[in-house]
Design a protein around this motif. Sequence first.
Motif, mmCIF file in Angstrom:
data_model
loop_
_atom_site.group_PDB
_atom_site.id
_atom_site.type_symbol
_atom_site.label_atom_id
_atom_site.label_comp_id
_atom_site.label_asym_id
_atom_site.label_seq_id
_atom_site.Cartn_x
_atom_site.Cartn_y
_atom_site.Cartn_z
ATOM 1 N N MET A 1 23.062 26.981 -40.281
ATOM 2 C CA MET A 1 22.469 27.493 -39.043
ATOM 3 C C MET A 1 20.978 27.704 -39.250
ATOM 4 N N LYS B 1 17.927 28.551 -34.364
ATOM 5 C CA LYS B 1 17.579 27.946 -33.079
ATOM 6 C C LYS B 1 18.781 27.896 -32.141
ATOM 7 N N GLU B 2 19.946 28.267 -32.664
ATOM 8 C CA GLU B 2 21.156 28.293 -31.826
ATOM 9 C C GLU B 2 21.141 29.452 -30.832
ATOM 10 N N VAL C 1 22.718 34.857 -35.125
ATOM 11 C CA VAL C 1 23.637 33.740 -34.903
ATOM 12 C C VAL C 1 24.923 33.949 -35.702
ATOM 13 N N GLN D 1 28.777 34.434 -34.249
ATOM 14 C CA GLN D 1 29.858 33.517 -34.584
ATOM 15 C C GLN D 1 31.046 34.230 -35.228
#
Length: 298
Positions: A1, A4-5, A30, A34
């Motif tokens: 990761m 930028k997600e 992020v 998740q």
Amino acid sequence: MTGKELAPDVRRALQSLPSESVDVVAKHLVASGQLVDVDPEAAWQHALVAQKRGGRIAAVREAAGIAAYKAGHFREALAELRTVRRMTGDDGYLPLMADCERGLGRPERALDLATSPEVAGLETPAKVEMLIVAAGARHDLGQHDAAVVSLQVPQLRTNSRAPWRARLWYAYADALISVGRTPEAREWLVKAAEADADGETDAAERLDEIDGIVFDEVWDDEDSDDAEESVDAVDSATGPDEHSDDEEDDEASDEDDSHEDSDDVSDEDSEDDGHFDEDSEDDGDSDEDGGDDATDGR
């Protein structure tokens, strides 16, 4: 990761942080997002790192509050959510805050938040969540009938495909079960299970529990009857076989005696042997009948 997600608006908010912190905070946010539904504790640890380096960003505090709530750290979650509310002026966090009060063993405070004036201005999804939390608080206080009544709102009869409907129907079913109205509860659990495409509730499992109790009772009775029928079938199947063996032993004994009395075997004796074979065939038919009985018993 890479970080930028993140949603663009959150990423833009992080730009106010020192440059060396932006990517670090983004990556931890992020990771927290998740993991929050599969490993809440790990999500909480990632959110803590992000909060220490980006605590002045509302989105960071929100992520920390939600992760703490999911992990069962209600005191920390409540503190984070209060901070976010002060920073943003958003009352949409009130249902989560009220549920944190429940988690801390303070259902009265949860009800105070549920009846605060700010609740009237919430969007429908947040209002429904607050209704569910308030009903849970009443359960905590032993006010089960009041919990049922509190959920009898117009939204309960919605014909829309609103995402909150499964949770509301499930909460109402749970309230009905608490007052012994299981048949009615089952109807609402069916509706909740059908509407719960994302598996937010365990409506399907609760249905299995309700139906399983009835099924087990019926199964036990049928099991007992089947066992009795099986015993009868085994008896009827075994009886002719034993009888057939005895007849064969007797016939064999008579034949040996006849050979001792005479060394010659006449044609008439051969006919007698043929008669014995016919008896054996009859015994075979008897075995076949016994087998049918055993099949019927099963």
